[in-house]
Design a protein around this motif. Sequence first.
Motif, PDB file in Angstrom:
ATOM      1  N   ALA A 180       0.826  -1.214   0.000  1.00  0.00           N
ATOM      2  CA  ALA A 180       0.000   0.000   0.000  1.00  0.00           C
ATOM      3  C   ALA A 180       0.857   1.259   0.000  1.00  0.00           C
ATOM      4  O   ALA A 180       1.953   1.274   0.541  1.00  0.00           O
ATOM      5  N   LYS A 181       0.282   2.324  -0.626  1.00  0.00           N
ATOM      6  CA  LYS A 181       0.949   3.619  -0.541  1.00  0.00           C
ATOM      7  C   LYS A 181       0.873   4.097   0.909  1.00  0.00           C
ATOM      8  O   LYS A 181      -0.032   3.708   1.638  1.00  0.00           O
ATOM      9  N   LYS A 182       1.802   4.956   1.301  1.00  0.00           N
ATOM     10  CA  LYS A 182       1.865   5.345   2.720  1.00  0.00           C
ATOM     11  C   LYS A 182       1.483   6.832   2.865  1.00  0.00           C
ATOM     12  O   LYS A 182       2.155   7.610   3.526  1.00  0.00           O
ATOM     13  N   ASP A 183       0.373   7.180   2.229  1.00  0.00           N
ATOM     14  CA  ASP A 183      -0.006   8.598   2.218  1.00  0.00           C
ATOM     15  C   ASP A 183      -0.715   9.047   3.492  1.00  0.00           C
ATOM     16  O   ASP A 183      -1.108  10.204   3.602  1.00  0.00           O
ATOM     17  N   LEU A 184      -0.883   8.138   4.466  1.00  0.00           N
ATOM     18  CA  LEU A 184      -1.440   8.571   5.761  1.00  0.00           C
ATOM     19  C   LEU A 184      -0.398   8.445   6.877  1.00  0.00           C
ATOM     20  O   LEU A 184      -0.744   8.463   8.056  1.00  0.00           O
ATOM     21  N   ALA A 185       0.860   8.314   6.472  1.00  0.00           N
ATOM     22  CA  ALA A 185       1.926   8.217   7.488  1.00  0.00           C
ATOM     23  C   ALA A 185       1.922   9.495   8.330  1.00  0.00           C
ATOM     24  O   ALA A 185       1.766  10.597   7.807  1.00  0.00           O
ATOM     25  N   GLY A 186       2.043   9.315   9.624  1.00  0.00           N
ATOM     26  CA  GLY A 186       2.079  10.472  10.523  1.00  0.00           C
ATOM     27  C   GLY A 186       0.700  10.867  11.028  1.00  0.00           C
ATOM     28  O   GLY A 186       0.576  11.688  11.933  1.00  0.00           O
ATOM     29  N   GLU A 187      -0.351  10.293  10.454  1.00  0.00           N
ATOM     30  CA  GLU A 187      -1.710  10.630  10.895  1.00  0.00           C
ATOM     31  C   GLU A 187      -2.144   9.681  12.009  1.00  0.00           C
ATOM     32  O   GLU A 187      -1.708   8.531  12.053  1.00  0.00           O
ATOM     33  N   HIS A 188      -2.998  10.186  12.878  1.00  0.00           N
ATOM     34  CA  HIS A 188      -3.662   9.310  13.859  1.00  0.00           C
ATOM     35  C   HIS A 188      -5.146   9.298  13.500  1.00  0.00           C
ATOM     36  O   HIS A 188      -5.841  10.312  13.654  1.00  0.00           O
ATOM     37  N   VAL A 189      -5.592   8.171  13.003  1.00  0.00           N
ATOM     38  CA  VAL A 189      -6.971   8.066  12.520  1.00  0.00           C
ATOM     39  C   VAL A 189      -7.827   7.387  13.590  1.00  0.00           C
ATOM     40  O   VAL A 189      -7.507   6.290  14.062  1.00  0.00           O
ATOM     41  N   LEU A 190      -8.903   8.074  13.952  1.00  0.00           N
ATOM     42  CA  LEU A 190      -9.849   7.526  14.929  1.00  0.00           C
ATOM     43  C   LEU A 190     -11.111   7.106  14.174  1.00  0.00           C
ATOM     44  O   LEU A 190     -11.738   7.934  13.507  1.00  0.00           O
ATOM     45  N   ALA A 261     -11.947  10.231  24.911  1.00  0.00           N
ATOM     46  CA  ALA A 261     -10.644   9.940  25.537  1.00  0.00           C
ATOM     47  C   ALA A 261      -9.533   9.857  24.494  1.00  0.00           C
ATOM     48  O   ALA A 261      -8.359  10.002  24.819  1.00  0.00           O
ATOM     49  N   LYS A 262      -9.888   9.599  23.239  1.00  0.00           N
ATOM     50  CA  LYS A 262      -8.871   9.401  22.194  1.00  0.00           C
ATOM     51  C   LYS A 262      -8.754  10.584  21.244  1.00  0.00           C
ATOM     52  O   LYS A 262      -7.895  10.590  20.364  1.00  0.00           O
ATOM     53  N   VAL A 263      -9.653  11.566  21.406  1.00  0.00           N
ATOM     54  CA  VAL A 263      -9.766  12.582  20.355  1.00  0.00           C
ATOM     55  C   VAL A 263      -8.574  13.553  20.317  1.00  0.00           C
ATOM     56  O   VAL A 263      -8.213  14.067  19.253  1.00  0.00           O
ATOM     57  N   THR A 264      -7.921  13.753  21.464  1.00  0.00           N
ATOM     58  CA  THR A 264      -6.925  14.829  21.555  1.00  0.00           C
ATOM     59  C   THR A 264      -5.871  14.774  20.460  1.00  0.00           C
ATOM     60  O   THR A 264      -5.633  15.772  19.797  1.00  0.00           O
ATOM     61  N   LEU A 268      -7.590  12.758  12.202  1.00  0.00           N
ATOM     62  CA  LEU A 268      -8.647  12.425  11.245  1.00  0.00           C
ATOM     63  C   LEU A 268      -9.641  11.515  11.956  1.00  0.00           C
ATOM     64  O   LEU A 268      -9.237  10.527  12.567  1.00  0.00           O
ATOM     65  N   ILE A 269     -10.926  11.876  11.893  1.00  0.00           N
ATOM     66  CA  ILE A 269     -11.944  11.087  12.604  1.00  0.00           C
ATOM     67  C   ILE A 269     -13.006  10.625  11.604  1.00  0.00           C
ATOM     68  O   ILE A 269     -13.522  11.437  10.828  1.00  0.00           O
ATOM     69  N   ILE A 270     -13.285   9.336  11.610  1.00  0.00           N
ATOM     70  CA  ILE A 270     -14.282   8.786  10.683  1.00  0.00           C
ATOM     71  C   ILE A 270     -15.314   8.015  11.486  1.00  0.00           C
ATOM     72  O   ILE A 270     -14.999   7.007  12.127  1.00  0.00           O
ATOM     73  N   LYS A 271     -16.566   8.497  11.461  1.00  0.00           N
ATOM     74  CA  LYS A 271     -17.591   7.915  12.337  1.00  0.00           C
ATOM     75  C   LYS A 271     -18.552   7.035  11.546  1.00  0.00           C
ATOM     76  O   LYS A 271     -19.610   7.464  11.105  1.00  0.00           O
ATOM     77  N   ALA A 272     -18.143   5.778  11.383  1.00  0.00           N
ATOM     78  CA  ALA A 272     -18.972   4.830  10.628  1.00  0.00           C
ATOM     79  C   ALA A 272     -19.939   4.071  11.527  1.00  0.00           C
ATOM     80  O   ALA A 272     -20.785   3.320  11.031  1.00  0.00           O
ATOM     81  N   ALA A 273     -19.822   4.246  12.823  1.00  0.00           N
ATOM     82  CA  ALA A 273     -20.670   3.477  13.752  1.00  0.00           C
ATOM     83  C   ALA A 273     -22.132   3.874  13.614  1.00  0.00           C
ATOM     84  O   ALA A 273     -22.458   5.024  13.308  1.00  0.00           O
ATOM     85  N   ALA A 274     -22.998   2.895  13.846  1.00  0.00           N
ATOM     86  CA  ALA A 274     -24.436   3.154  13.890  1.00  0.00           C
ATOM     87  C   ALA A 274     -24.812   3.289  15.369  1.00  0.00           C
ATOM     88  O   ALA A 274     -25.098   2.297  16.041  1.00  0.00           O
ATOM     89  N   VAL A 275     -24.733   4.514  15.841  1.00  0.00           N
ATOM     90  CA  VAL A 275     -24.966   4.776  17.266  1.00  0.00           C
ATOM     91  C   VAL A 275     -26.469   4.853  17.513  1.00  0.00           C
ATOM     92  O   VAL A 275     -27.179   5.541  16.779  1.00  0.00           O
ATOM     93  N   ALA A 276     -26.928   4.155  18.539  1.00  0.00           N
ATOM     94  CA  ALA A 276     -28.364   4.228  18.849  1.00  0.00           C
ATOM     95  C   ALA A 276     -28.698   5.638  19.303  1.00  0.00           C
ATOM     96  O   ALA A 276     -28.028   6.190  20.190  1.00  0.00           O
TER      97      ALA A 276
END
Length: 404
Positions: A180-190, A261-264, A268-276
Motif C-alpha cells: 500500500a501507498k503510505k499517504d497517511l503516514a504520521g496521521e492518527h486516525v480515529l 478519551a482518544k480525540v486529543t 482524522l476522525i471517521i464515524k462509521a458506527a451506527a450509534v443508537a
Amino acid sequence: MLEGKEIVLGVTGGIAAYKAVELLRLLTKAGANVHVVMTKSAQEFVGPLTFQTLSMNPVHTDLFNLISEREIGHISLADRADLFIIAPATANLIGKLASGVADDLLTTTVMATKAPVLVAPAMNVNMYENPVYRKNEEKLKGLGYMFAEPVSGALACGWEGKGKMQDPAVIFEEALCALAKKDLAGEHVLVTAGPTQEELDPVRFVSNHSSGKMGYAIARAARRRGARVTLVSGPTCLDFPFGVETVPVISAMEMRDAVMAKVTDATLIIKAAAVADYRPAVRQELKIKKNDAPLSIELVKNPDILAELGKIKGERILVGFAAETETLLEHARKKLTEKNLDMVLANDVTQAGAGFNADTNIAKLLFRDGRVEDLPLMGKEVMADILLDRVVELKRQGLGPNWA
Ligand code: PMT
C-alpha cells in the motif's frame, strides 16, 4: 485488492508449510498472480502439486531447469515480483539471507529481487531465541526486510513458546500493508464502527443491524496506508483488525467516553458506527417479566457524538456517515452542515447490496463545496480506500481545518 500484482511465495521446510497453502488461497482470491518457489525440504512437507493447482502456475523448485525455462528462472521471477513473501521461513533460510548465501532457487531469487520482502518465520522457540538467529533477524530488518512476527503457542516439536508461524490471514494483511501507498503516514486516525447496544434489562437491549464491516474496512485500510489507527467498536462478530488499537464498547454512552478519551491527538476522525439515538430511560436490574398488559418503554436521547466532535474539531478532518431510508441527499447535506463535517458518506440502507451487514456498499460522498460523488456497488474494502483517497485530497488542498 491485489489485481495485477505479481507475488512470489517462497516456501521452506517446516510443518507450517501447510499453512502457506491457505496464504496462497487468500492471495489468489484477492486477485494476485502468485508464483510459488519451494525449497527441497519444503517438498517433504507439502507436494508442489497442491501449490500448482491453487496458484494455476508451475511451481519452481530447481535452480537449473534448462528444459522448461527459456529465461533465466531466478532472475525472471525476481524481476517480475511486486512482493516477495517467504512463509514459512526457517532459521536456516533466514541465516542464509542474512549472510548472503545464494545456493538454491529461493535464496538466489530473493537476492536478485528489488521487490519488498516479507518474512514469516517459523521455528522452535529455542532457535527463535538463539542469539545467532536474533542477530540475523535484526540484520535483515535493518536492511528493510519486513517480518510477520511468529506467535506463541504449542509448537510441533513439543515445546511451548514463540515460534509458531503467524496466522495466514495476518500475513495476508501484512502483504497488503507492504504493497500500500503510505499517504497517511504520521496521521492518527480515529474510527468508530459497529452498532451500540442499549440495555433494557439483563437479557434485552435496543440496537440495530450494523455488523461493523464498513468501519473495520476503513480502520484496516488506514493502517495499511501508514496511519496509527484507533478503532472504537461496538459489539460485533468480527476479529479485531491486526495492528489497530481497538477499544471495545457496548453502549452509546461508552462509545462517547471512549471517543472523547482518544480525540486529543487524532488528526482524522471517521464515524462509521451506527450509534443508537435513544436508550431506555431506566435499565431494570432484573429481567422484565411478561404479563397480559401491553408494555411501554420510555426512551431518552443519547448524546450525538458526531455533533459534539463537530464543535471541537479544530484542525482535524471529520468524516460522518448517513444511513438513510428516504431523501438520502437532503438528510446527508443537513448532517454535513449541522454537524460541521468535511465529508459525509451517505448510504441508502434499503438498497440491495448497500448498508448493514453486506460485504458491499453503494453510497454518495458529499463535500462541503457542494460536490457529490457517486460510489456504485463495490466491496466495502474498496470503498474504504476511495474514502481515504478523498480525505488525502482534502488534506493536500489544505481543506478540512477551519471550516467552523
Ligand atoms: O456496519 P455495517 O454492517 O458494515 O454497515 C455499515 C453502516 C450502514 C452502519 C454504515 O455505512 C453507516 O451508514 N454508518 C452510520 C450509521 C448511522 O448511525 O447513521 P445516522 O445517519 O443515524 O448517523 C449519522 C452520523 O452521526 C454517523 O456518522 C453516526 O456515527 C453519528 N452519530 C449518530 C448518532 C449519535 N448519537 N451519535 C453519532 O455520532
